[in-house]
Design a protein around this motif. Structure first.
Motif, mmCIF file in Angstrom:
data_model
loop_
_atom_site.group_PDB
_atom_site.id
_atom_site.type_symbol
_atom_site.label_atom_id
_atom_site.label_comp_id
_atom_site.label_asym_id
_atom_site.label_seq_id
_atom_site.Cartn_x
_atom_site.Cartn_y
_atom_site.Cartn_z
ATOM 1 N N ARG A 185 0.824 -1.214 0.000
ATOM 2 C CA ARG A 185 0.000 0.000 0.000
ATOM 3 C C ARG A 185 0.856 1.262 0.000
ATOM 4 O O ARG A 185 0.438 2.310 -0.506
ATOM 5 N N PHE A 186 2.078 1.186 0.525
ATOM 6 C CA PHE A 186 2.961 2.346 0.484
ATOM 7 C C PHE A 186 3.502 2.563 -0.929
ATOM 8 O O PHE A 186 3.684 3.698 -1.362
ATOM 9 N N LEU A 187 3.749 1.465 -1.635
ATOM 10 C CA LEU A 187 4.261 1.577 -3.002
ATOM 11 C C LEU A 187 3.158 1.942 -3.997
ATOM 12 O O LEU A 187 3.438 2.467 -5.074
ATOM 13 N N LYS A 188 1.918 1.672 -3.632
ATOM 14 C CA LYS A 188 0.797 2.006 -4.522
ATOM 15 C C LYS A 188 0.384 3.472 -4.400
ATOM 16 O O LYS A 188 -0.444 3.956 -5.168
ATOM 17 N N ASN A 189 0.942 4.165 -3.408
ATOM 18 C CA ASN A 189 0.637 5.577 -3.193
ATOM 19 C C ASN A 189 1.902 6.418 -3.331
ATOM 20 O O ASN A 189 3.011 5.903 -3.283
ATOM 21 N N LYS A 190 1.721 7.711 -3.487
ATOM 22 C CA LYS A 190 2.839 8.653 -3.529
ATOM 23 C C LYS A 190 2.537 9.831 -2.612
ATOM 24 O O LYS A 190 1.390 10.057 -2.238
ATOM 25 N N ARG A 191 3.589 10.548 -2.247
ATOM 26 C CA ARG A 191 3.388 11.728 -1.417
ATOM 27 C C ARG A 191 2.569 12.761 -2.187
ATOM 28 O O ARG A 191 2.583 12.805 -3.419
ATOM 29 N N TYR A 192 1.854 13.591 -1.437
ATOM 30 C CA TYR A 192 1.067 14.653 -2.061
ATOM 31 C C TYR A 192 1.986 15.738 -2.614
ATOM 32 O O TYR A 192 2.914 16.179 -1.940
ATOM 33 N N LYS A 193 1.723 16.153 -3.840
ATOM 34 C CA LYS A 193 2.457 17.281 -4.414
ATOM 35 C C LYS A 193 1.631 18.535 -4.183
ATOM 36 O O LYS A 193 0.498 18.647 -4.667
ATOM 37 N N LYS A 194 2.205 19.472 -3.459
ATOM 38 C CA LYS A 194 1.460 20.654 -3.031
ATOM 39 C C LYS A 194 1.945 21.901 -3.766
ATOM 40 O O LYS A 194 3.091 21.959 -4.239
ATOM 41 N N PRO A 195 1.089 22.912 -3.850
ATOM 42 C CA PRO A 195 1.517 24.186 -4.452
ATOM 43 C C PRO A 195 2.695 24.788 -3.686
ATOM 44 O O PRO A 195 2.880 24.525 -2.495
ATOM 45 N N PRO A 244 3.503 25.307 2.891
ATOM 46 C CA PRO A 244 4.775 24.944 3.550
ATOM 47 C C PRO A 244 5.189 23.503 3.271
ATOM 48 O O PRO A 244 4.352 22.597 3.250
ATOM 49 N N GLN A 245 6.478 23.299 3.057
ATOM 50 C CA GLN A 245 7.013 21.945 2.915
ATOM 51 C C GLN A 245 7.132 21.315 4.307
ATOM 52 O O GLN A 245 7.562 21.974 5.247
ATOM 53 N N ILE A 246 6.744 20.041 4.397
ATOM 54 C CA ILE A 246 6.714 19.372 5.700
ATOM 55 C C ILE A 246 7.969 18.529 5.901
ATOM 56 O O ILE A 246 8.288 17.661 5.085
ATOM 57 N N MET A 269 2.219 10.365 6.386
ATOM 58 C CA MET A 269 3.512 10.442 5.709
ATOM 59 C C MET A 269 3.388 10.957 4.282
ATOM 60 O O MET A 269 4.359 11.482 3.724
ATOM 61 N N ARG A 270 2.222 10.848 3.686
ATOM 62 C CA ARG A 270 2.041 11.369 2.329
ATOM 63 C C ARG A 270 2.151 12.894 2.283
ATOM 64 O O ARG A 270 2.367 13.473 1.222
ATOM 65 N N HIS A 271 1.989 13.533 3.437
ATOM 66 C CA HIS A 271 2.108 14.990 3.498
ATOM 67 C C HIS A 271 3.564 15.435 3.652
ATOM 68 O O HIS A 271 3.863 16.618 3.479
ATOM 69 N N PHE A 272 4.475 14.493 3.993
ATOM 70 C CA PHE A 272 5.876 14.856 4.195
ATOM 71 C C PHE A 272 6.563 15.178 2.864
ATOM 72 O O PHE A 272 6.316 14.517 1.849
ATOM 73 N N THR A 273 7.439 16.156 2.896
ATOM 74 C CA THR A 273 8.334 16.410 1.762
ATOM 75 C C THR A 273 9.699 15.793 2.033
ATOM 76 O O THR A 273 10.346 15.254 1.139
ATOM 77 N N TYR A 274 10.108 15.873 3.308
ATOM 78 C CA TYR A 274 11.390 15.314 3.747
ATOM 79 C C TYR A 274 11.147 14.472 4.998
ATOM 80 O O TYR A 274 10.264 14.774 5.797
ATOM 81 N N ALA A 296 9.314 4.869 0.094
ATOM 82 C CA ALA A 296 8.372 4.242 -0.838
ATOM 83 C C ALA A 296 7.373 5.253 -1.389
ATOM 84 O O ALA A 296 6.902 5.126 -2.525
ATOM 85 N N LEU A 297 7.054 6.260 -0.595
ATOM 86 C CA LEU A 297 6.112 7.299 -1.013
ATOM 87 C C LEU A 297 6.789 8.406 -1.825
ATOM 88 O O LEU A 297 6.115 9.316 -2.319
ATOM 89 N N GLY A 298 8.114 8.338 -1.940
ATOM 90 C CA GLY A 298 8.845 9.381 -2.650
ATOM 91 C C GLY A 298 9.258 10.533 -1.764
ATOM 92 O O GLY A 298 9.633 11.608 -2.253
ATOM 93 N N VAL A 299 9.212 10.329 -0.443
ATOM 94 C CA VAL A 299 9.667 11.347 0.505
ATOM 95 C C VAL A 299 11.196 11.266 0.589
ATOM 96 O O VAL A 299 11.751 10.178 0.733
ATOM 97 N N VAL A 300 11.858 12.384 0.490
ATOM 98 C CA VAL A 300 13.328 12.400 0.480
ATOM 99 C C VAL A 300 13.868 12.239 1.904
ATOM 100 O O VAL A 300 13.515 13.020 2.792
ATOM 101 N N PRO A 301 14.741 11.238 2.138
ATOM 102 C CA PRO A 301 15.287 11.037 3.486
ATOM 103 C C PRO A 301 16.575 11.823 3.739
ATOM 104 O O PRO A 301 17.434 11.921 2.868
ATOM 105 N N ILE A 302 16.657 12.389 4.939
ATOM 106 C CA ILE A 302 17.902 12.995 5.422
ATOM 107 C C ILE A 302 18.224 12.295 6.742
ATOM 108 O O ILE A 302 17.458 12.387 7.700
ATOM 109 N N CYS A 303 19.331 11.558 6.786
ATOM 110 C CA CYS A 303 19.603 10.668 7.919
ATOM 111 C C CYS A 303 21.026 10.817 8.438
ATOM 112 O O CYS A 303 21.901 11.351 7.754
#
Length: 380
Positions: free
Chosen positions: A176-186, A190-192, A264-269, A288-295
């Protein structure tokens, strides 16, 4: 592949981490035609296994040195007559492997989820007990599964597992995580910046807050918000730190995730700045949702994230570098989009539940071969 009868043993009391991982794999094995049952704790874990129509037997996991408990587990295993017993985590690994040691026809697989060179148990006596018990129980184990390369390296370097019988099988990500993507916002929204995990010192939240403070100092007009999700002993300390750094308008705290996917779909990072991480399951779900990780560059985080390819790694304990990394990504949309696509591709290729399930089948087949060889040799 020939149908395998396997018993999964889980000692966790809540449906997070290990128990959730085992349930996911059990469902996949059943889809592939194998006979799966489980020995679990009564309560939420048992309820979820029953809901998935996986036969389960409930026992109360108590102290490690509990003879009555492992006799109870042995009787259950003997009544099921499985081909394989798979023990997950320290509690189940101790009781399960002791229980099956007098059942020589059954292959034994053990999965380790925690021990890396960065993982620490505060009490040195308790830590030494764990390590010595792992060495002892290794003689009753046909295959040891490490859920990350960091765990495998540590087990072998400490002599806790044999190199030729230690295999890597990461925690899978639900489809289900791979079947969805993060929301692309205007752009005006604010980026989350998201962070999920227990509010403990090793998860680096105070460093994250310091980095966010530096970001506000560098550019007061940068359009972002941070959401911290979790509970734990540092909750009050983190709230005080947010007020002290004047970040109350920019940082929100939530105690739990009723719907992790939706949040998590609302996250940008996604930031995971931990001093120790063994599996990185939340990290993988975000990727999996396309959220960019910083670790941080520790444990499984460095195994999963390749710097500037599918995310960004920042040396631990350097909030100024963490702030710079976040600020650079916020300004560089092209790099963000590239890392986002690569993060999603990494999970799709290496961590999807279907492929992990097939790899587990092969591990079980190898364990059975080792067990049959031992029987022919007349050894445990």
């Amino acid at each position: 592949m020939k149908k395998i009868k396997v018993v999964q043993i889980v000692g966790e009391k809540t449906m997070v981490g290990i128990a959730r991982h085992v349930l996911l794999l059990s469902k996949e094995l059943k889809k592939q035609g194998h006979d799966v049952s489980a020995i679990v704790t009564p309560g939420p874990v048992a309820n979820q296994f029953k809901k998935s129509k996986t036969p389960c037997h409930c026992v109360k996991f108590k102290a490690f040195l509990n003879r009555r408990l492992y006799h109870e587990i042995r009787d259950i295993i003997a009544s099921i007559k499985p081909d394989i017993v798979h023990c997950h985590g320290n509690q189940a690994g101790w009781q399960g492997r002791l229980a099956v040691r007098r059942l020589p026809e059954i292959a034994v697989v053990y999965s380790e989820y925690h021990f890396t060179k960065d993982f620490s148990i505060r009490n040195p006596v308790w830590r030494e007990f764990h390590l010595r018990s792992m060495t002892l129980l290794n003689q009753f184990t046909d295959i040891t599964i490490a859920t990350s390369p960091s765990i495998k390296r540590y087990l072998i370097s400490r002599g806790l597992s044999r190199r030729n019988r230690t295999l890597i099988l990461p925690c899978p990500v639900e489809l289900r995580f791979l079947k969805n993507k993060r929301y692309k916002k205007p752009e005006e929204v604010p980026q989350i910046i998201g962070a999920i995990g227990s509010l403990n010192p090793h998860n680096g939240y105070l460093w994250l807050l310091q980095a966010l403070f530096l970001m506000r100092k560098i550019d007061k007009h940068s359009n972002w918000r941070c959401q911290i999700v979790g509970s734990g002993p540092l909750k009050k300390t983190i709230r005080k730190k947010i007020k002290k750094l004047k970040l109350t308008k920019h940082v929100e705290m939530f105690s739990s995730l009723p719907n992790p996917l939706s949040t998590m779909r609302h996250f940008t990072y996604y930031v995971q700045y931990s001093s120790s991480e063994s599996t990185g399951i939340r990290l993988l779900e975000a990727m999996a949702l396309g959220v960019v990780p910083i670790c941080s560059d520790r444990g499984a985080l460095a195994d999963i994230v390749k710097n500037n390819k599918n995310g960004v790694l920042v040396p631990l304990g350097r909030p100024n570098e963490l702030a710079s990394a976040l600020q650079a990504l916020i300004k560089d949309k092209e790099k963000h989009n590239k890392l986002s696509a690569n993060a999603r591709a990494t999970v799709t290729k290496h961590y999807n539940v279907r492929d992990i399930g097939k790899r587990l089948e092969l591990i079980y087949a190898k364990a059975l071969k080792i067990r049959h060889f031992k029987q022919d040799q007349g050894t445990r």
